[in-house]
Scaffold this active site. Sequence first.
Site, mmCIF file in Angstrom:
data_model
loop_
_atom_site.group_PDB
_atom_site.id
_atom_site.type_symbol
_atom_site.label_atom_id
_atom_site.label_comp_id
_atom_site.label_asym_id
_atom_site.label_seq_id
_atom_site.Cartn_x
_atom_site.Cartn_y
_atom_site.Cartn_z
ATOM 1 N N ARG A 8 0.860 -1.182 0.000
ATOM 2 C CA ARG A 8 0.000 0.000 0.000
ATOM 3 C C ARG A 8 0.900 1.237 0.000
ATOM 4 O O ARG A 8 1.972 1.243 0.595
ATOM 5 C CB ARG A 8 -0.892 0.013 1.241
ATOM 6 C CG ARG A 8 -1.850 1.196 1.241
ATOM 7 C CD ARG A 8 -2.726 1.218 2.475
ATOM 8 N NE ARG A 8 -3.511 2.436 2.505
ATOM 9 C CZ ARG A 8 -3.994 2.952 3.609
ATOM 10 N NH1 ARG A 8 -3.799 2.372 4.773
ATOM 11 N NH2 ARG A 8 -4.697 4.068 3.556
ATOM 12 N N HIS A 9 0.455 2.271 -0.653
ATOM 13 C CA HIS A 9 1.209 3.532 -0.742
ATOM 14 C C HIS A 9 1.519 4.114 0.643
ATOM 15 O O HIS A 9 0.891 3.756 1.639
ATOM 16 C CB HIS A 9 0.447 4.569 -1.575
ATOM 17 C CG HIS A 9 -0.868 4.955 -0.963
ATOM 18 N ND1 HIS A 9 -0.983 5.813 0.113
ATOM 19 C CD2 HIS A 9 -2.121 4.568 -1.282
ATOM 20 C CE1 HIS A 9 -2.248 5.960 0.428
ATOM 21 N NE2 HIS A 9 -2.962 5.201 -0.395
ATOM 22 N N GLU A 11 1.937 7.297 3.498
ATOM 23 C CA GLU A 11 0.971 8.192 4.134
ATOM 24 C C GLU A 11 0.713 9.457 3.298
ATOM 25 O O GLU A 11 1.630 10.048 2.739
ATOM 26 C CB GLU A 11 1.512 8.605 5.502
ATOM 27 C CG GLU A 11 0.644 9.580 6.253
ATOM 28 C CD GLU A 11 1.349 10.103 7.488
ATOM 29 O OE1 GLU A 11 1.110 9.542 8.565
ATOM 30 O OE2 GLU A 11 2.154 11.061 7.347
ATOM 31 N N ASN A 15 -4.840 10.712 4.716
ATOM 32 C CA ASN A 15 -4.741 9.599 5.669
ATOM 33 C C ASN A 15 -4.642 10.160 7.080
ATOM 34 O O ASN A 15 -5.322 9.689 8.000
ATOM 35 C CB ASN A 15 -3.526 8.723 5.401
ATOM 36 C CG ASN A 15 -3.568 7.967 4.095
ATOM 37 O OD1 ASN A 15 -2.529 7.708 3.496
ATOM 38 N ND2 ASN A 15 -4.746 7.580 3.623
ATOM 39 N N GLY A 22 -9.761 7.825 -2.212
ATOM 40 C CA GLY A 22 -10.370 7.295 -3.422
ATOM 41 C C GLY A 22 -9.578 7.658 -4.661
ATOM 42 O O GLY A 22 -8.358 7.597 -4.678
ATOM 43 N N GLU A 84 -7.132 3.581 -7.649
ATOM 44 C CA GLU A 84 -8.074 3.373 -6.542
ATOM 45 C C GLU A 84 -9.511 3.553 -7.023
ATOM 46 O O GLU A 84 -9.777 4.266 -7.994
ATOM 47 C CB GLU A 84 -7.772 4.337 -5.395
ATOM 48 C CG GLU A 84 -8.715 4.270 -4.199
ATOM 49 C CD GLU A 84 -8.723 2.932 -3.458
ATOM 50 O OE1 GLU A 84 -9.138 1.914 -4.052
ATOM 51 O OE2 GLU A 84 -8.365 2.910 -2.271
ATOM 52 N N LYS A 104 -20.142 0.416 1.622
ATOM 53 C CA LYS A 104 -19.192 -0.535 1.022
ATOM 54 C C LYS A 104 -19.750 -1.956 0.958
ATOM 55 O O LYS A 104 -19.223 -2.788 0.236
ATOM 56 C CB LYS A 104 -17.878 -0.547 1.814
ATOM 57 C CG LYS A 104 -17.040 0.689 1.606
ATOM 58 C CD LYS A 104 -15.666 0.545 2.229
ATOM 59 C CE LYS A 104 -15.733 0.565 3.737
ATOM 60 N NZ LYS A 104 -14.402 0.530 4.374
#
Length: 177
Positions: A8-9, A11, A15, A22, A84, A104
């Site tokens: 995952r990317h 921060e 965040n 998104g 994303e 979701k």
Amino acid sequence: MDHFYFVRHGETIWNVENKICGATDIALTERGHEQAIEVGRMIKEKNIKADEILTSPLMRAYDTAKHISEVTGIPVRVEQRLIEQNFGIYESTARDGLEFHEAKKHMASRFKTGESMMQLAQRIYNLLDDINKDDKEYILVAHNGIVRIVESYFREMDNEEFSRFGINNCEIRRYEY
């Protein structure tokens, strides 16, 4: 290939502010850049081998992949399918909001102006099928919404578990086919 790694990317300011990024193109914070360099070092120290890093085109993921590449020497390629999910009306709202958590669970909902979980799953499942047929080793660098779909590809999850699933910034996961 029989496995790949997912990162995952690093921060972002959203965040930190607990906002949904998104498809909004949000940059890494200074800490996010540091996390990306550190995960590159971890990949190198753990002797994780890959032929290529596939990354989302959004700058937070691309910059993370670029830092990993600079440390490891693994080339980077943008993979559009890793972008994303567009969370529509929920972009920039609270990540832990009850309304978003419940939304979701509605797999066909497009969040008024976004992309449904079903649409997202189609493109990510297709990508996973494609890289499984390939004989290259990959590291995918993308987003929390993407890893949620990746996780669902490999194991059964009920809607509640799916909605709550996530990983930390610059966390590395290995997935086995």
